[in-house]
Design an enzyme around this catalytic site. Sequence first.
Site, short mmCIF file in Angstrom:
data_model
loop_
_atom_site.label_atom_id
_atom_site.label_comp_id
_atom_site.label_asym_id
_atom_site.label_seq_id
_atom_site.Cartn_x
_atom_site.Cartn_y
_atom_site.Cartn_z
N ASN A 97 -7.86 7.11 6.61
CA ASN A 97 -8.29 6.85 7.98
C ASN A 97 -8.08 8.06 8.90
O ASN A 97 -7.91 7.91 10.11
CB ASN A 97 -7.63 5.58 8.53
CG ASN A 97 -6.13 5.69 8.67
OD1 ASN A 97 -5.53 6.67 8.22
ND2 ASN A 97 -5.51 4.71 9.28
N ARG A 127 -11.44 7.39 14.23
CA ARG A 127 -11.55 6.67 12.95
C ARG A 127 -12.93 6.08 12.74
O ARG A 127 -13.45 6.07 11.62
CB ARG A 127 -10.45 5.61 12.86
CG ARG A 127 -9.08 6.24 12.58
CD ARG A 127 -7.99 5.25 12.76
NE ARG A 127 -6.70 5.74 12.29
CZ ARG A 127 -5.54 5.23 12.71
NH1 ARG A 127 -5.52 4.25 13.59
NH2 ARG A 127 -4.41 5.71 12.24
N ARG A 171 -3.65 6.84 20.83
CA ARG A 171 -4.02 5.66 20.04
C ARG A 171 -5.41 5.15 20.43
O ARG A 171 -6.17 4.69 19.59
CB ARG A 171 -2.94 4.58 20.17
CG ARG A 171 -1.65 5.05 19.45
CD ARG A 171 -0.55 4.03 19.50
NE ARG A 171 -0.78 2.90 18.60
CZ ARG A 171 -0.60 2.95 17.28
NH1 ARG A 171 -0.20 4.07 16.69
NH2 ARG A 171 -0.81 1.89 16.54
N THR A 231 -6.64 0.96 13.01
CA THR A 231 -6.26 1.48 11.68
C THR A 231 -7.41 1.35 10.69
O THR A 231 -7.69 2.26 9.91
CB THR A 231 -5.04 0.69 11.15
OG1 THR A 231 -4.01 0.76 12.13
CG2 THR A 231 -4.53 1.26 9.84
N PHE A 252 0.81 -1.22 0.00
CA PHE A 252 0.00 0.00 0.00
C PHE A 252 0.85 1.27 0.00
O PHE A 252 0.29 2.38 0.06
CB PHE A 252 -0.98 -0.01 1.18
CG PHE A 252 -0.35 -0.16 2.54
CD1 PHE A 252 0.25 0.91 3.19
CD2 PHE A 252 -0.37 -1.39 3.19
CE1 PHE A 252 0.82 0.76 4.44
CE2 PHE A 252 0.20 -1.54 4.44
CZ PHE A 252 0.79 -0.47 5.07
N GLU A 269 9.46 10.93 14.63
CA GLU A 269 8.41 11.59 13.85
C GLU A 269 8.31 13.08 14.21
O GLU A 269 8.10 13.92 13.32
CB GLU A 269 7.07 10.88 14.07
CG GLU A 269 7.07 9.48 13.45
CD GLU A 269 5.73 8.76 13.56
OE1 GLU A 269 5.58 7.73 12.90
OE2 GLU A 269 4.83 9.24 14.30
P1 CMP Z 1 -1.05 5.22 9.84
O1 CMP Z 1 -1.36 5.01 11.27
O2 CMP Z 1 -0.75 6.59 9.37
O3 CMP Z 1 0.20 4.29 9.47
C1 CMP Z 1 0.39 3.75 8.19
C2 CMP Z 1 -0.76 4.00 7.28
O4 CMP Z 1 -0.82 3.14 6.18
C3 CMP Z 1 -2.06 3.72 8.03
O5 CMP Z 1 -2.28 4.68 8.99
C4 CMP Z 1 -3.04 3.66 6.88
O6 CMP Z 1 -3.38 4.96 6.42
C5 CMP Z 1 -2.18 2.98 5.84
N1 CMP Z 1 -2.46 1.54 5.82
C6 CMP Z 1 -2.16 0.62 6.73
N2 CMP Z 1 -2.56 -0.60 6.37
C7 CMP Z 1 -3.10 -0.45 5.13
C8 CMP Z 1 -3.68 -1.33 4.21
N3 CMP Z 1 -3.77 -2.64 4.46
N4 CMP Z 1 -4.14 -0.82 3.06
C9 CMP Z 1 -4.02 0.49 2.79
N5 CMP Z 1 -3.47 1.40 3.65
C10 CMP Z 1 -3.04 0.92 4.81
#
Ligand code: CMP
Length: 139
Positions: free
Chosen positions: A114, A104, A87, A93, A59, A128
Amino acid sequence: MDSERTLTIIKPDGVEQRNVGDIIKKFEESQLRIKAAKMLHLTREQAEGFYAVHRERNFFNDLTRYMSSGPILVLVLEGENAIDRLRDLMGATDPKKAAKGTIRQLYATSIEKNVIHGSDGPVTAKTEIGYFFSALEVL
Ligand code: CMP
């Protein structure tokens, strides 16, 4: 538990949907203090740098395209147990799996779009925060 800092990003979908105010209200209601904030529109390269740990994931391209698609709001938050507290506020997520009332669950439309990012641990938080803010910019 000592006070700690975490980095959060209100992502392009959160800004576009005008969820910023509601999300910041949740931070403050949860005793998280804003120590730094800036609005940015990342280049693709800047998004790739931020998410470099995910470079090998399938992704990665979609994620970095999306994260550079519009303005974001980046904040440093501080408070007791700030990393876990944030969190908990964000939820899982995947918004379909996020607990009721979490950011979310309320505002996200997909696992990619998200709405919010939060650091996943103290080492990541430090890295970060340093990616976006100089020491002088964090109060
Ligand atoms: P974040 O917490 O910013 O960390 C990594 C990001 O990747 C996550 O939020 C999502 O926006 C994205 N993400 C994580 N897993 C997936 C997935 N399976 N498909 C698409 N996007 C993803």
